[in-house]
Scaffold this motif. Sequence first.
Motif, PDB file in Angstrom:
ATOM      1  N   HIS A 101      -3.946   4.877   3.248  1.00  0.00           N
ATOM      2  CA  HIS A 101      -4.264   3.941   4.080  1.00  0.00           C
ATOM      3  C   HIS A 101      -3.153   3.022   4.769  1.00  0.00           C
ATOM      4  O   HIS A 101      -2.410   2.081   3.971  1.00  0.00           O
ATOM      5  CB  HIS A 101      -5.107   2.632   3.421  1.00  0.00           C
TER       6      HIS A 101
ATOM      7  N   HIS B  89      -1.433   1.959   8.721  1.00  0.00           N
ATOM      8  CA  HIS B  89      -1.922   2.015  10.282  1.00  0.00           C
ATOM      9  C   HIS B  89      -0.371   2.200  10.931  1.00  0.00           C
ATOM     10  O   HIS B  89       0.679   1.544  10.743  1.00  0.00           O
ATOM     11  CB  HIS B  89      -2.183   0.597  10.755  1.00  0.00           C
TER      12      HIS B  89
ATOM     13  N   HIS C 155     -13.184   0.377   7.209  1.00  0.00           N
ATOM     14  CA  HIS C 155     -12.483  -1.022   6.521  1.00  0.00           C
ATOM     15  C   HIS C 155     -13.998  -1.798   6.237  1.00  0.00           C
ATOM     16  O   HIS C 155     -14.804  -1.842   7.127  1.00  0.00           O
ATOM     17  CB  HIS C 155     -11.606  -1.819   7.620  1.00  0.00           C
TER      18      HIS C 155
ATOM     19  N   ASP D 238      -1.134  -0.637   4.154  1.00  0.00           N
ATOM     20  CA  ASP D 238      -1.760  -1.058   5.086  1.00  0.00           C
ATOM     21  C   ASP D 238      -0.948  -1.155   6.430  1.00  0.00           C
ATOM     22  O   ASP D 238      -0.886  -0.573   7.368  1.00  0.00           O
ATOM     23  CB  ASP D 238      -2.506  -2.286   4.767  1.00  0.00           C
TER      24      ASP D 238
ATOM     25  N   HIS E  78      -9.797  -0.851   1.734  1.00  0.00           N
ATOM     26  CA  HIS E  78      -9.990  -2.183   1.102  1.00  0.00           C
ATOM     27  C   HIS E  78     -11.285  -2.082  -0.156  1.00  0.00           C
ATOM     28  O   HIS E  78     -11.126  -1.697  -1.313  1.00  0.00           O
ATOM     29  CB  HIS E  78     -10.192  -3.494   1.849  1.00  0.00           C
TER      30      HIS E  78
END
Length: 322
Positions: A11, A13, A189, A270, A213
């Motif tokens: 995870h 971005h 998410h 993240d 998450h």
Amino acid sequence: MTANLKKAELHCHLEGAVPPALTLSQARKYNVDTDAFLRDGTYVWHDFTSFLAAYDAVAALFRSEDDYALLTETYLDELAAAGAIYSELFVSPDHAETVGLGADRYMAGIGRGIEAARARTGIECRMVVVGLRHRGPERVEWAARYAASCGNPFVTGFNMAGEERVGAVADYARAFAIARDAGLSITVHAGELCGASSVRDALDILRPARIGHGVRAIEDAELVARLAGDGIVLEVCPGSNIALGVFADLTAPPLRRLHAAGVKVTLNSDDPPFFGTSLQREYETASRVMGFTDAELNEMTRTAIEAAFVDERTRADLLARL
Ligand SMILES: Nc1ncnc2[nH]cnc12
Ligand SMILES: [Zn+2]
């Protein structure tokens, strides 16, 4: 010391992994003033909405295939240096369209970066295409159709990110059906800004293999038991949860409680520079602050590779490298 442990990340971005120094060099390249979102080497935001605005401003500084190849290589080299053997990157064709690059050249640039990093460090990487929830169902369906049809061999999954408080999960069911029908693996998410019901809805309606998450599930013991029983993997991002105020401090994130309840958990950064973290730091914090042993951390890395959106031969190779 966890620096010597092998790691994996599910995870992160891509546009959220831009080191401030790279943002500054891109801003000079395109003659953009960064004062509104970058000051003294730190990204400027104070809540989720302003975080997304800073994130979008940084993303707007990447406008060519070369820019994205550079960003991808930069991040994967950092991960490999921290001992990571596998990375899944959340990629957003919406950002590519916004800057006029177009999704195909965006994905091609990222693919070049993945191949260059793998040649240099051996790190394996796949892309998960992200639809942006706050752009509405039609746009998320566009992202799903793009992921389903782009034919890029590094694209193996579909996800939805962005403003979790917009709309209802059911509005996006068709987008995920498009992705699933094309053979893409599914994560989403949920349970970050919204509570346990958002995780339950995601499970009931989207049937994901993983949840991004998902930590607010801790509010509902029955849901925690369901996650454990169904073997759903949580992509836990403790540093992100602290930075965004999802939990008060590092003793609060329920990683230990979820792990103790038998939920499959993994460690992730993240949007590392935005949240003052990194994958290395997440492993180190889990060890020093949350008391996870090296054996437990290695188990989380194994869980990540077992839940990775890769073909079985690549998975076997990665497990053999653990
Ligand atoms: N933590 C996060 N939650 C939702 N969308 C995101 N986009 C980038 N980071 C995100
Ligand atoms: Zn995220």
